[in-house]
Design an enzyme around this catalytic site. Structure first.
Site, PDB file in Angstrom:
ATOM      1  N   CYS A  22       0.821  -1.226   0.000  1.00 37.01           N
ATOM      2  CA  CYS A  22       0.000   0.000   0.000  1.00 37.01           C
ATOM      3  C   CYS A  22       0.848   1.267   0.000  1.00 37.01           C
ATOM      4  O   CYS A  22       0.309   2.376  -0.141  1.00 37.01           O
ATOM      5  CB  CYS A  22      -0.946  -0.015   1.192  1.00 37.01           C
ATOM      6  SG  CYS A  22      -2.064  -1.417   1.130  1.00 37.01           S
ATOM      7  N   HIS A  26      -1.951   3.067  -5.780  1.00 34.48           N
ATOM      8  CA  HIS A  26      -2.907   2.051  -6.209  1.00 34.48           C
ATOM      9  C   HIS A  26      -4.306   2.645  -6.111  1.00 34.48           C
ATOM     10  O   HIS A  26      -4.468   3.781  -5.658  1.00 34.48           O
ATOM     11  CB  HIS A  26      -2.783   0.774  -5.359  1.00 34.48           C
ATOM     12  CG  HIS A  26      -3.076   0.988  -3.905  1.00 34.48           C
ATOM     13  ND1 HIS A  26      -2.168   1.556  -3.033  1.00 34.48           N
ATOM     14  CD2 HIS A  26      -4.188   0.735  -3.180  1.00 34.48           C
ATOM     15  CE1 HIS A  26      -2.702   1.625  -1.830  1.00 34.48           C
ATOM     16  NE2 HIS A  26      -3.945   1.142  -1.884  1.00 34.48           N
ATOM     17  N   HIS A  74     -12.323   9.640  -9.224  1.00 28.93           N
ATOM     18  CA  HIS A  74     -11.259   9.753 -10.222  1.00 28.93           C
ATOM     19  C   HIS A  74     -10.247  10.829  -9.860  1.00 28.93           C
ATOM     20  O   HIS A  74      -9.756  11.567 -10.721  1.00 28.93           O
ATOM     21  CB  HIS A  74     -11.836   9.976 -11.633  1.00 28.93           C
ATOM     22  CG  HIS A  74     -12.472   8.726 -12.183  1.00 28.93           C
ATOM     23  ND1 HIS A  74     -13.663   8.234 -11.745  1.00 28.93           N
ATOM     24  CD2 HIS A  74     -12.042   7.859 -13.130  1.00 28.93           C
ATOM     25  CE1 HIS A  74     -13.963   7.126 -12.398  1.00 28.93           C
ATOM     26  NE2 HIS A  74     -12.984   6.864 -13.237  1.00 28.93           N
ATOM     27  N   GLU A 122     -13.303   0.351   1.639  1.00 25.98           N
ATOM     28  CA  GLU A 122     -12.146   0.548   0.765  1.00 25.98           C
ATOM     29  C   GLU A 122     -12.012  -0.632  -0.192  1.00 25.98           C
ATOM     30  O   GLU A 122     -11.644  -0.474  -1.351  1.00 25.98           O
ATOM     31  CB  GLU A 122     -10.891   0.677   1.618  1.00 25.98           C
ATOM     32  CG  GLU A 122      -9.735   1.262   0.870  1.00 25.98           C
ATOM     33  CD  GLU A 122      -8.582   1.580   1.767  1.00 25.98           C
ATOM     34  OE1 GLU A 122      -8.034   0.632   2.368  1.00 25.98           O
ATOM     35  OE2 GLU A 122      -8.219   2.766   1.883  1.00 25.98           O
TER      36      GLU A 122
HETATM   37  N1  LIG Z   1      -6.760  -0.072   9.140  1.00 25.68           N
HETATM   38  C1  LIG Z   1      -6.384   0.075   7.846  1.00 25.68           C
HETATM   39  N2  LIG Z   1      -5.606  -0.852   7.275  1.00 25.68           N
HETATM   40  C2  LIG Z   1      -5.259  -0.723   5.985  1.00 25.68           C
HETATM   41  C3  LIG Z   1      -5.703   0.372   5.230  1.00 25.68           C
HETATM   42  C4  LIG Z   1      -6.504   1.362   5.873  1.00 25.68           C
HETATM   43  O1  LIG Z   1      -6.915   2.363   5.284  1.00 25.68           O
HETATM   44  N3  LIG Z   1      -6.824   1.167   7.167  1.00 25.68           N
HETATM   45  N4  LIG Z   1      -5.391   0.462   3.926  1.00 25.68           N
HETATM   46  C5  LIG Z   1      -4.692  -0.467   3.304  1.00 25.68           C
HETATM   47  C6  LIG Z   1      -4.493  -0.375   1.820  1.00 25.68           C
HETATM   48  O2  LIG Z   1      -4.715   0.923   1.355  1.00 25.68           O
HETATM   49  C7  LIG Z   1      -5.451  -1.282   1.034  1.00 25.68           C
HETATM   50  O3  LIG Z   1      -6.760  -0.929   1.364  1.00 25.68           O
HETATM   51  C8  LIG Z   1      -5.220  -2.741   1.250  1.00 25.68           C
HETATM   52  O4  LIG Z   1      -6.145  -3.273   2.179  1.00 25.68           O
HETATM   53  P1  LIG Z   1      -6.373  -4.821   2.336  1.00 25.68           P
HETATM   54  O5  LIG Z   1      -7.672  -5.077   3.004  1.00 25.68           O
HETATM   55  O6  LIG Z   1      -5.161  -5.414   2.963  1.00 25.68           O
HETATM   56  O7  LIG Z   1      -6.534  -5.206   0.808  1.00 25.68           O
HETATM   57  P2  LIG Z   1      -6.378  -6.602   0.115  1.00 25.68           P
HETATM   58  O8  LIG Z   1      -7.087  -6.491  -1.193  1.00 25.68           O
HETATM   59  O9  LIG Z   1      -4.972  -7.014   0.086  1.00 25.68           O
HETATM   60  O10 LIG Z   1      -7.151  -7.536   1.125  1.00 25.68           O
HETATM   61  P3  LIG Z   1      -7.898  -8.911   0.916  1.00 25.68           P
HETATM   62  O11 LIG Z   1      -7.710  -9.594   2.251  1.00 25.68           O
HETATM   63  O12 LIG Z   1      -7.263  -9.593  -0.233  1.00 25.68           O
HETATM   64  O13 LIG Z   1      -9.339  -8.563   0.692  1.00 25.68           O
HETATM   65  C9  LIG Z   1      -4.059  -1.559   4.054  1.00 25.68           C
HETATM   66  N5  LIG Z   1      -4.475  -1.646   5.404  1.00 25.68           N
HETATM   67 ZN   LIG Z   2      -5.424   1.460  -0.478  1.00 27.75          ZN
END
Ligand SMILES: Nc1nc2c(c(=O)[nH]1)N=C([C@H](O)[C@H](O)COP(=O)(O)OP(=O)(O)OP(=O)(O)O)CN2
Ligand SMILES: [Zn+2]
Length: 145
Positions: A22, A26, A74, A122
């Site tokens: 992250c 992205h 966007h 998100e």
């Molecule tokens: N508490 C938070 N943790 C994370 C945030 C956030 O805003 N608050 N943001 C991110 C990254 O920006 C992104 O959202 C990745 O999140 P994640 O859920 O890990 O996404 P994945 O697609 O990898 O997760 P899956 O488990 O495959 O759905 C990271 N953490």
């Molecule tokens: Zn993100």
């Protein structure tokens, strides 16, 4: 009573202090659930807002152009929302509540309704939920007397 209106937007961001992927630029297809709270208006044949807390259409009329289109959809969130020090879902949700406290509460057609909270998805499995106290605590709205 509480009512909720959904909005969707696509946006780019990065979390430069994160220890994983992250850190890199992205994007997400965000889903925002914006909740307002207030009294339900009496049913009155002369009142087009009869039986509503606030008209869903009136919320959209303000929020879509002035918040979603202007700052979020966007856009690169690290650029367009400079008062946010970090574009985590937590900060974005709290900023959105603060924005609504400043720009929706008290506007014509909103009546006695007030923003209650924002749930910001998100990804399909991850969301942050912020209320008015969170917006104040993170500095996105002035403390209420
Ligand atoms: N508490 C938070 N943790 C994370 C945030 C956030 O805003 N608050 N943001 C991110 C990254 O920006 C992104 O959202 C990745 O999140 P994640 O859920 O890990 O996404 P994945 O697609 O990898 O997760 P899956 O488990 O495959 O759905 C990271 N953490
Ligand atoms: Zn993100």
């Amino acid at each position: 009573m509480k009512i909720t209106k959904q909005f969707r937007f696509e946006a780019a961001h990065r979390l430069p202090y994160h220890d994983g992927r992250c850190r890199r630029e992205h994007g997400h297809s965000y889903l925002l659930e914006l909740t307002f709270e207030g009294p339900v208006r009496a049913v009155d044949p002369n009142d087009p807002q009869s039986g509503f807390v606030v008209d869903f259409g009136r919320i959209k009329q303000i929020v879509q152009p002035e918040l979603i289109d202007r700052y979020l959809d966007h856009h690169d969130l690290n650029q367009t929302v400079p008062e946010i020090p970090y574009t985590s879902a937590e900060h974005l949700a709290a900023w959105i509540v603060g924005w609504c406290m400043r720009h929706v509460d008290g506007q014509p057609g909103i009546g006695a309704a007030r923003v209650h909270s924002a749930r910001l998805w998100e990804t399909i499995s991850a969301l942050a939920e912020a209320d008015r106290n969170d917006a104040i605590a993170l500095g996105y709205a002035p403390p209420t007397p």
